[in-house]
Design an enzyme around this catalytic site. Structure first.
Site, PDB file in Angstrom:
ATOM      1  N   ARG A  64       0.826  -1.219   0.000  1.00  0.00           N
ATOM      2  CA  ARG A  64       0.000   0.000   0.000  1.00  0.00           C
ATOM      3  C   ARG A  64       0.854   1.259   0.000  1.00  0.00           C
ATOM      4  NH1 ARG A  64      -2.755  -3.762   2.892  1.00  0.00           N
ATOM      5  NH2 ARG A  64      -1.674  -3.138   4.783  1.00  0.00           N
ATOM      6  N   GLU A 101       6.309  -9.446  14.716  1.00  0.00           N
ATOM      7  CA  GLU A 101       5.865  -9.966  16.010  1.00  0.00           C
ATOM      8  C   GLU A 101       6.233 -11.450  16.124  1.00  0.00           C
ATOM      9  OE1 GLU A 101       1.869  -8.942  16.686  1.00  0.00           O
ATOM     10  OE2 GLU A 101       1.929  -9.460  18.814  1.00  0.00           O
TER      11      GLU A 101
HETATM   12  P1  AMP Z   1       4.960  -2.619  11.314  1.00  0.00           P
HETATM   13  O1  AMP Z   1       6.240  -3.016  10.652  1.00  0.00           O
HETATM   14  O2  AMP Z   1       4.559  -3.477  12.457  1.00  0.00           O
HETATM   15  O3  AMP Z   1       4.940  -1.145  11.669  1.00  0.00           O
HETATM   16  O4  AMP Z   1       3.804  -2.843  10.243  1.00  0.00           O
HETATM   17  C1  AMP Z   1       3.575  -1.924   9.233  1.00  0.00           C
HETATM   18  C2  AMP Z   1       3.224  -2.604   7.933  1.00  0.00           C
HETATM   19  O5  AMP Z   1       2.267  -3.636   8.117  1.00  0.00           O
HETATM   20  C3  AMP Z   1       2.607  -1.611   6.985  1.00  0.00           C
HETATM   21  O6  AMP Z   1       3.147  -1.837   5.691  1.00  0.00           O
HETATM   22  C4  AMP Z   1       1.120  -1.880   7.039  1.00  0.00           C
HETATM   23  O7  AMP Z   1       0.569  -1.860   5.739  1.00  0.00           O
HETATM   24  C5  AMP Z   1       0.978  -3.252   7.671  1.00  0.00           C
HETATM   25  N1  AMP Z   1       0.103  -3.246   8.850  1.00  0.00           N
HETATM   26  C6  AMP Z   1       0.475  -3.517  10.129  1.00  0.00           C
HETATM   27  N2  AMP Z   1      -0.562  -3.469  10.962  1.00  0.00           N
HETATM   28  C7  AMP Z   1      -1.634  -3.151  10.203  1.00  0.00           C
HETATM   29  C8  AMP Z   1      -3.029  -2.933  10.487  1.00  0.00           C
HETATM   30  N3  AMP Z   1      -3.520  -3.051  11.724  1.00  0.00           N
HETATM   31  N4  AMP Z   1      -3.838  -2.608   9.459  1.00  0.00           N
HETATM   32  C9  AMP Z   1      -3.352  -2.480   8.210  1.00  0.00           C
HETATM   33  N5  AMP Z   1      -2.067  -2.674   7.872  1.00  0.00           N
HETATM   34  C10 AMP Z   1      -1.206  -3.010   8.857  1.00  0.00           C
END
Ligand code: AMP
Length: 177
Positions: A64, A101
């Site tokens: 996205r 995670e």
């Molecule tokens: P992080 O690395 O944990 O910050 O996750 C960010 C990435 O995962 C981004 O590219 C988001 O598109 C996706 N992502 C993580 N959590 C969500 C969520 N609750 N809703 C939508 N996309 C998420």
């Protein structure tokens, strides 16, 4: 402190429980992308802090971040660079691993994607635990680009992803949920 003003387009982001796995509240931006007025207003708000920041390229993370990033690049008069999952890009690549995670993932970019010293804005839709954005910044720095900052649409504040942002450059989020 006053409550932040929530823009009208924010109501077009849909919460989907237990997707893609149990316990995750997925922020579905598809209805916002499908709405012409909402999309235009959101993109203009995302671009606003960066209009005079001398951004030469926008880098977006799969997938996205590609949608938002390419549109934002047009708004800022900048080019666009995709940061991709492994196995998608040809040529000489730089590779950065990051912890999830459960388990780990990797992002790649083409080594010759940008001239050294290019001022780059990083973009993604959601900041959750912050691993993706931090890895993207490391990748750009290793490539020789200068990270001017990061723009995300939604920051999931409770997950404290901002703490993993190690750059001195600003991280701007439009919605803190
Ligand atoms: P992080 O690395 O944990 O910050 O996750 C960010 C990435 O995962 C981004 O590219 C988001 O598109 C996706 N992502 C993580 N959590 C969500 C969520 N609750 N809703 C939508 N996309 C998420």
């Amino acid at each position: 402190m006053d409550d932040p003003v929530i823009p009208a387009w924010a109501s077009l982001i849909r919460d989907v429980a237990d997707f893609p796995s149990p316990g995750i509240m997925f922020k579905d931006i598809a209805p916002l992308l499908a709405d012409a007025d909402g999309l235009a207003a959101m993109l203009s708000a995302l671009a606003a802090p960066w209009r005079d920041a001398g951004i030469e390229a926008v880098a977006g993370t799969e997938s996205r971040g590609f949608i938002l990033g390419a549109a934002l690049a047009c708004q800022l008069g900048a080019g666009f660079v995709p940061l991709r999952k492994p196995g998608k890009l040809p040529g000489l690549l730089l590779d950065e691993a990051y912890a999830l995670e459960y388990g780990s993932d990797r992002l790649q970019m083409q080594a010759d994607a940008l001239p050294a010293g290019t001022r780059v804005l990083l973009v993604d839709d959601v900041l959750a635990t912050g691993g993706t954005l931090a890895a993207a910044a490391r990748l750009l720095q290793r490539q020789g680009a200068r990270v001017a900052g990061a723009a995300v649409l939604i920051e999931l504040v409770e997950l404290r992803g901002r703490q993993r942002w190690e750059c001195a450059a600003p991280l701007q989020s439009l919605l803190r949920l």
